[in-house]
Design an enzyme around this catalytic site. Sequence first.
Site, PDB file in Angstrom:
ATOM      1  N   GLU A 237       0.891  -1.170   0.000  1.00 12.92           N
ATOM      2  CA  GLU A 237       0.000   0.000   0.000  1.00 12.92           C
ATOM      3  C   GLU A 237       0.921   1.210   0.000  1.00 12.92           C
ATOM      4  O   GLU A 237       1.606   1.465   1.000  1.00 12.92           O
ATOM      5  CB  GLU A 237      -0.873   0.018   1.268  1.00 12.92           C
ATOM      6  CG  GLU A 237      -1.653  -1.254   1.531  1.00 12.92           C
ATOM      7  CD  GLU A 237      -2.839  -1.437   0.604  1.00 12.92           C
ATOM      8  OE1 GLU A 237      -3.139  -0.523  -0.182  1.00 12.92           O
ATOM      9  OE2 GLU A 237      -3.458  -2.512   0.663  1.00 12.92           O
ATOM     10  N   CYS A 271      -2.012   9.192   2.695  1.00 10.53           N
ATOM     11  CA  CYS A 271      -1.768   8.628   1.363  1.00 10.53           C
ATOM     12  C   CYS A 271      -2.883   9.029   0.409  1.00 10.53           C
ATOM     13  O   CYS A 271      -2.647   9.243  -0.771  1.00 10.53           O
ATOM     14  CB  CYS A 271      -1.641   7.118   1.449  1.00 10.53           C
ATOM     15  SG  CYS A 271      -3.042   6.315   2.231  1.00 10.53           S
TER      16      CYS A 271
HETATM   17  P1  NAD Z   1       8.727   4.714   4.403  1.00 18.70           P
HETATM   18  O1  NAD Z   1       8.688   3.926   3.151  1.00 18.70           O
HETATM   19  O2  NAD Z   1       9.863   5.625   4.628  1.00 18.70           O
HETATM   20  O3  NAD Z   1       8.680   3.742   5.681  1.00 18.70           O
HETATM   21  C1  NAD Z   1       7.628   2.831   5.875  1.00 18.70           C
HETATM   22  C2  NAD Z   1       8.110   1.697   6.774  1.00 18.70           C
HETATM   23  O4  NAD Z   1       9.100   0.931   6.072  1.00 18.70           O
HETATM   24  C3  NAD Z   1       8.776   2.147   8.061  1.00 18.70           C
HETATM   25  O5  NAD Z   1       8.364   1.298   9.107  1.00 18.70           O
HETATM   26  C4  NAD Z   1      10.270   1.963   7.767  1.00 18.70           C
HETATM   27  O6  NAD Z   1      11.064   1.737   8.910  1.00 18.70           O
HETATM   28  C5  NAD Z   1      10.235   0.721   6.903  1.00 18.70           C
HETATM   29  N1  NAD Z   1      11.393   0.532   6.027  1.00 18.70           N
HETATM   30  C6  NAD Z   1      12.275   1.452   5.574  1.00 18.70           C
HETATM   31  N2  NAD Z   1      13.180   0.860   4.757  1.00 18.70           N
HETATM   32  C7  NAD Z   1      12.870  -0.452   4.694  1.00 18.70           C
HETATM   33  C8  NAD Z   1      13.392  -1.568   3.995  1.00 18.70           C
HETATM   34  N3  NAD Z   1      14.454  -1.464   3.178  1.00 18.70           N
HETATM   35  N4  NAD Z   1      12.796  -2.772   4.161  1.00 18.70           N
HETATM   36  C9  NAD Z   1      11.708  -2.908   4.945  1.00 18.70           C
HETATM   37  N5  NAD Z   1      11.150  -1.883   5.634  1.00 18.70           N
HETATM   38  C10 NAD Z   1      11.717  -0.658   5.495  1.00 18.70           C
HETATM   39  O7  NAD Z   1       7.338   5.499   4.453  1.00 18.70           O
HETATM   40  P2  NAD Z   1       6.878   6.564   5.551  1.00 18.70           P
HETATM   41  O8  NAD Z   1       7.610   7.842   5.323  1.00 18.70           O
HETATM   42  O9  NAD Z   1       6.892   5.951   6.906  1.00 18.70           O
HETATM   43  O10 NAD Z   1       5.329   6.760   5.154  1.00 18.70           O
HETATM   44  C11 NAD Z   1       4.875   7.709   4.245  1.00 18.70           C
HETATM   45  C12 NAD Z   1       4.516   7.053   2.935  1.00 18.70           C
HETATM   46  O11 NAD Z   1       3.567   6.025   3.148  1.00 18.70           O
HETATM   47  C13 NAD Z   1       3.842   8.003   1.952  1.00 18.70           C
HETATM   48  O12 NAD Z   1       4.361   7.786   0.672  1.00 18.70           O
HETATM   49  C14 NAD Z   1       2.376   7.592   2.007  1.00 18.70           C
HETATM   50  O13 NAD Z   1       1.640   7.903   0.844  1.00 18.70           O
HETATM   51  C15 NAD Z   1       2.489   6.121   2.229  1.00 18.70           C
HETATM   52  N6  NAD Z   1       1.271   5.581   2.819  1.00 18.70           N
HETATM   53  C16 NAD Z   1       0.484   4.752   2.081  1.00 18.70           C
HETATM   54  C17 NAD Z   1      -0.711   4.274   2.616  1.00 18.70           C
HETATM   55  C18 NAD Z   1      -1.630   3.389   1.809  1.00 18.70           C
HETATM   56  O14 NAD Z   1      -2.478   2.738   2.403  1.00 18.70           O
HETATM   57  N7  NAD Z   1      -1.509   3.342   0.499  1.00 18.70           N
HETATM   58  C19 NAD Z   1      -1.073   4.634   3.912  1.00 18.70           C
HETATM   59  C20 NAD Z   1      -0.252   5.474   4.626  1.00 18.70           C
HETATM   60  C21 NAD Z   1       0.940   5.933   4.085  1.00 18.70           C
END
Ligand code: NAD
Length: 500
Positions: A237, A271
Amino acid sequence: MADSKQNMAGISVKNPVTGQEIGVVPKSTRDDVQAAVERAQDAQLAWGAASVEERCRVIRKWGDLIWENQERVMRVIRDETGKNDTGAFIEIIGLDNYIAYYTKHASEFLRPERRQPIFPIIQRGKVYHKPLGVVGVISPWNYPMMLAFLDAVPALLAGNTVVIKPSEITPFSALVTADLAYQAGVPEHVIQIVTGDGETGAALVDYVDMICFTGSTATGRKVAVQAAERLIPFSLELGGKDAMIVLADADLDIAASAAITGSCENAGQMCISIERIYVEEKIYDRFVEKVKTLIHQMTMGAGDGLDIHMGSMTNERELLRVEEHIKDAVEKGAEVIYGGKRRPDLGPLFFEPTILINVDHSMKIMKEETFGPVIPIMKVYNVDEAVRLANDTEYGLSGSVFTRNLALGERIATRLNTGDVSVNRTQAVPASAAMSWGGQKYSGFGGRRGDKEGILRFTATQSILVDTQIGYKPGLTILDPTTLMFLKLMRLARRYVPFL
Ligand code: NAD
């Protein structure tokens, strides 16, 4: 918290409004993650063997405890995100809604379903939905409580155990909510939280039976590659760049208010935030004027109560991107007609809700995810141009159309290349647990939330055929004379018997 030996390095979690440290969480190592997954595998045997009704009973009790403790949970959410009461309460309501829906429908969705085998009557066919084992959940910081558990709930009800890696920016919301699950009677190792950053997340992908990721498109792509190497199922997502289309016949007061709530809820860090608005030329000036008048009435701050319309942003990285997008737009000819500045008097990460006009698709603000309280409004000649521009993006999460002509609104909605669209509302589909949602293109992959498919994605499908052996003669070829005769009969029968 998982009772593993943790790396004592720790991660400091700060309140974005005060800058004060809220606490320190361990940075779980690869070994910690592996141990947590092994405990989850053991716990899954009993949890998966329990009846769906028994699992529903415990999860429902957990939902009630979250509801009863909402003030405490909201305090934790607000302390680590800086959001307002509305934003925190939406997390409680959103999860509660999913718990209510799935605990009501899980047994119906998971029930084995009859299917027609090749030789009806002689054979019986059924499709079973079995748990996958241990589901890993990796969640972001913007809705840190709701998104840590929204997918975990159907995964648990399907008989899986879960290991959750919340964002390192906001881990306490997940920890406090998991504690309530244990109080409700969820066995300790059925839900485990491992805290840490991206390294911990990557380790989780290496051990679980399925990975359910919510976060940015860039990280989602890495998770997908890693999961593909292991050939485990995964769902992503991801980010969005949602459009709102306002037709000339729309109720402009409602559309203007939706523009603000849709773009500025959670300080735009959603998002499914409205990130760009296309307005038919005939009503463009009036619409912009109405948005401007309304936005003046917004209250921003760190206080309590639902009449604080916007809180702080959560981290500096996001704020810098918002400023960069606005600067890029202004350099290319856009005009800021409201906002556009930080508000250090309220706190280090407060940013004014901002209206931008004279925008076009050469600007980052119309193409890349901004993730802040910005409302770029673009004039379009007609519906076709609005649809073309709305689809001119790598993303495809959600969207909305405003018009008094409901049938036309629905037709336009079907022309948008997104996972869901609301007509005369924003963000309404994800609020409805019975309607599935999930992104297309760079916004998502591998399964949707909500509805029956939102729980079946956490199961392995197994088809089972039982043969009564009527007319079955032992032979040395699969096409023995009796089978061949049955096949020919079936071919004929299928022409004339409707249910075959
Ligand atoms: P992010 O991708 O920076 O981090 C998300 C999660 O992934 C965190 O827990 C982080 O520690 C982890 N992570 C980071 N690197 C990783 C790796 N290499 N392997 C596995 N896990 C890893 O995102 P963010 O800044 O926390 O969130 C914001 C983003 O999330 C925005 O782009 C937003 O649109 C999206 N989002 C999407 C939805 C949806 O349902 N589509 C909902 C909420 C947020």
